[in-house]
Design an enzyme around this catalytic site. Structure first.
Site: not given
Ligand SMILES: NC(=O)c1ccc[n+]([C@@H]2O[C@H](COP(=O)([O-])OP(=O)(O)OC[C@H]3O[C@@H](n4cnc5c(N)ncnc54)[C@H](OP(=O)(O)O)[C@@H]3O)[C@@H](O)[C@H]2O)c1
Length: 290
Positions: A66, A219-220
Site C-alpha cells: 500500500y 471497496g472502490f
Molecule cells: N487482501 C486483499 O487482496 C485486499 C484487497 C483490498 C482491500 N484489502 C483490505 O481490506 C480493507 C477494506 O477494504 P477497502 O478499504 O478497500 O474498502 P471498504 O472498506 O469496502 O470501503 C472503503 C471505502 O468506503 C468509504 N467509506 C468508509 N466508511 C464510510 C462512511 N461511513 N461513509 C461513506 N463512505 C465511507 C471510504 O471512503 P472514505 O475514505 O472517504 O471514508 C472508502 O472509499 C482495506 O483497507 C485493506 O486493508 C485487502
C-alpha cells in the site's frame, strides 16, 4: 488483563493466541489515489490511526504494497511503540509496478524479502499475522501455493511470524495451506452483494478459523442496492452501517476491517456496526447477494 471498550460492536475473536476486537480497521485507504504514493493530507491520515487506537480497536490490516510502504510507515509514525493489545496484520505476495499494478511476488525469495521489509517498516521484531495474498485484482485464481506458503511456514518456525493466513484464495488453496501449516484466517472479498464464499465462511466457522472480508463496503465501488437503501431508510441508518452490522451478524468468525481515510467515517462505522437488525431486516438483506 486487557479490557476492551464496551462501545465496540461484536466483541472479540481469538486469532491463534491473539485476542482482537471483531471491529478492526483496514489501512489501505490511507495511501494516495490508486493506493499509490502518500496521502493528500498526512496529518489527517495519522489522526485516523490514532483514533483507531483511541477507540480501542486492536486489529489493523495493512500491507507494504500500500503506497508502497506508505501505510506501514504511517502506522509506525502514529502508533509506535504499539499498545500491547494492538495486533497488526500484514500481507505478502504482491508488489507494485510504476503503473500502479499489483504484480505477483510469490517466489520463496520474494515472500522472505517481503516479511523482512514489513518488519523493518513497522518497527517490529515479530509480525503477529501474515497473510499470503494469492490470485489477482479480478479475484482468486487456482494453483498451488506450496512454494510461498512453505517459505512463510519456515519464517514462522524461525520466530519471525506468529500466525499465518491466506488471502484472495480459493477453497482448494485454503485446504492446501492447512496441510503445510495452520491458518488462523482467510481474507477474501465478501460483502452483502458479493457472497461467493458463503459455504467457505460456514466451514471456517466450524473449524474456529476467522474470515476477514475485504471490501466490506464495496471497496472502490460503494455497495448499491435498493433493498439495502430500503432497510437503511427504515432504520434511519446509513447503508454502510447496515452493511457492517449485517456482516457481524452473518457469522461469529467474521472480523471487520472497513477502510476509511476519515475520522468521522471511522467513528460512524464503529457505532453503526452495532445497529440492531430484526429478522425482517435480515431476510430482506439476505436476498441481495445470492
Ligand atoms: N487482501 C486483499 O487482496 C485486499 C484487497 C483490498 C482491500 N484489502 C483490505 O481490506 C480493507 C477494506 O477494504 P477497502 O478499504 O478497500 O474498502 P471498504 O472498506 O469496502 O470501503 C472503503 C471505502 O468506503 C468509504 N467509506 C468508509 N466508511 C464510510 C462512511 N461511513 N461513509 C461513506 N463512505 C465511507 C471510504 O471512503 P472514505 O475514505 O472517504 O471514508 C472508502 O472509499 C482495506 O483497507 C485493506 O486493508 C485487502
Amino acid at each position: 488483563m486487557t479490557t476492551f471498550p464496551a462501545s465496540l460492536p461484536g466483541g472479540t475473536w481469538t486469532l491463534g493466541d491473539l485476542t482482537v476486537t471483531r471491529f478492526g480497521y483496514g489501512a489501505m485507504q490511507l495511501a494516495g489515489p490508486g493506493v499509490m504514493g502518500p496521502p493528500a493530507d498526512r496529518d489527517s491520515a495519522l489522526a485516523v490511526l490514532r483514533e483507531v487506537a483511541d477507540l480501542g480497536i486492536t486489529h489493523i490490516d495493512t500491507s507494504d504494497a500500500y503506497g508502497p510502504r506508505v501505510t506501514n510507515q504511517l502506522i509506525r509514525e502514529a502508533l509506535h511503540p504499539y499498545p500491547e493489545a494492538l495486533h497488526i496484520v500484514t500481507k505478502v505476495g504482491a508488489t507494485r509496478d510504476e503503473q500502479g499494478g499489483w504484480p505477483p511476488a510469490r517466489r520463496a525469495g520474494d515472500v522472505r524479502r517481503a516479511v523482512h521489509d514489513n518488519l523493518e517498516a513497522l518497527g517490529l521484531e515479530v509480525l503477529d499475522l501474515v497473510n499470503l495474498r494469492l490470485g489477482d485484482a479480478s479475484g482468486p485464481r487456482p494453483g498451488s501455493l506450496a512454494e510461498p506458503y512453505e517459505a512463510l511456514a519456515e519464517l514462522q518456525r524461525q520466530g519471525l511470524i506468529r500466525h499465518l493466513g491466506v488471502s484472495n484464495a480459493t477453497p482448494e488453496q485454503v485446504a492446501e495451506a492447512r496441510t503445510i501449516a495452520p491458518i488462523v484466517c482467510v481474507q477474501n472479498m465478501y460483502n452483502l452483494a458479493h457472497r461467493h464464499d458463503d459455504e467457505l465462511i460456514d466451514e471456517l466457522a466450524r473449524e474456529g478459523i476467522a474470515y476477514v472480508p475485504f471490501f466490506p463496503l464495496g471497496g472502490f465501488s460503494p455497495l448499491q442496492s435498493s433493498a439495502l437503501s430500503a432497510v437503511a431508510a427504515r432504520l434511519e441508518a446509513t447503508p454502510m452501517s447496515v452493511a457492517l452490522a449485517w456482516l457481524l451478524r452473518r457469522s461469529p468468525n467474521i472480523l471487520l476491517i472497513p477502510g476509511t481515510s476519515s475520522v468521522a467515517h471511522l467513528r460512524e462505522n464503529a457505532a453503526g456496526a452495532g445497529l440492531p437488525l430484526s429478522g425482517e431486516d435480515l431476510a430482506e438483506l439476505d436476498k441481495i447477494g445470492p
